[in-house]
Design an enzyme around this catalytic site. Structure first.
Site, PDB file in Angstrom:
ATOM      1  N   LYS A 120       0.684  -1.072  -0.147  1.00 50.71           N
ATOM      2  CA  LYS A 120       0.077  -0.009   0.188  1.00 50.71           C
ATOM      3  C   LYS A 120       0.698   1.233  -0.050  1.00 50.71           C
ATOM      4  O   LYS A 120       0.466   2.291  -0.887  1.00 50.71           O
ATOM      5  CB  LYS A 120      -0.905   0.103   1.246  1.00 50.71           C
ATOM      6  N   ASP A 138      -6.605   0.980   0.760  1.00 53.77           N
ATOM      7  CA  ASP A 138      -6.693   1.025   2.475  1.00 53.77           C
ATOM      8  C   ASP A 138      -8.055   0.604   2.944  1.00 53.77           C
ATOM      9  O   ASP A 138      -8.961   0.151   1.966  1.00 53.77           O
ATOM     10  CB  ASP A 138      -6.298   2.469   2.797  1.00 53.77           C
TER      11      ASP A 138
END
Length: 239
Positions: A120, A138
């Site tokens: 991420k 997320d």
């Protein structure tokens, strides 16, 4: 979500916010990397409060190394998990100095090799700092992708893969920002603001919330109607 609805979904988000930006404050790729690393399980607001004090003192890998753990921790102690994040930021800075000449690398493999940097974080840096059309999944994007039916998946990686496959090329550069901002401010976990949502007509979430004026008797009447308007009942799959 039907494939034919995806283009108007993103076109509507684009019309509402043509060039969205990250809410993390930064001025260099390293500042962005540090801010994203610190943002895990923390809010952008909280990270910004800390980095406003940290970056004027140390905003390069060498400067972070010069601070050391004991010097770094006081600047970030208001952020959750600050001790482990301090260690990761120190070690990541050391690797940047020793292997990359103090510069943030531009490849996923090199970024993910840095301590504290996962997929991420790498995706955010590649997208925001270097203009790559990556999508960092997320908790907000995971929720929006599942709740709307845009790109359902049981894991962040599965959602990322479906978003990569289903997002039209012309929207990929800003897709991450549109989805995260939509999840943060409109398609919220506990009670999404469906009446204010600009893409509500394209969203496949059946348990949409209703305007406040429809509570009580008006809501009961709506629930009995063919439109099947229901109050929000978030589930673990999308919230």
């Amino acid at each position: 979500m039907k494939k034919t609805d995806i283009e108007p979904f993103f076109a509507t988000l684009q019309a509402a916010n043509p060039e969205p930006e990250t809410e993390l404050e930064y001025s260099t790729p390293f500042e962005l990397l540090a801010a994203v690393l610190l943002s895990a399980q923390a809010t952008d607001v909280g990270v910004n409060k800390a980095t406003r004090k940290l970056f004027p003192v140390a905003n390069t890998p060498q400067a972070i190394l010069d601070l050391g753990i004991e010097g770094l921790e006081p600047y970030i102690k208001t952020i959750g998990l600050y001790r482990s994040k301090a260690k990761h930021l120190i070690e990541a800075s050391r690797m940047l100095v020793e292997r990359h000449g103090g510069q943030v690398p531009k490849t996923r493999a090199e970024l993910e090799a840095l301590p504290g940097v996962g997929r991420k974080t790498a995706n955010v840096v590649l997208n925001v700092a270097f203009g790559e059309p990556t999508i960092a999944v997320d908790t907000h994007i995971f929720r929006v992708a599942n709740r709307t039916g845009l790109a359902p998946g049981k894991t962040p990686l599965a959602v990322e893969a479906r978003l990569e496959a289903r997002t039209p090329r012309q929207y990929k550069q800003y897709a991450h920002h549109w989805l995260i901002l939509h999840g943060r401010y409109v398609c919220k976990a506990r009670k999404p603001d469906c009446p204010l949502c600009v893409v509500a007509d394209l969203c496949h979430y059946r348990a949409k919330t209703v305007p406040e004026e429809m509570t009580g008797a008006p809501l009961a009447a709506a629930l009995a109607s063919p439109d099947d308007v229901r109050p929000c009942a978030p589930s673990s799959a999308c919230c």
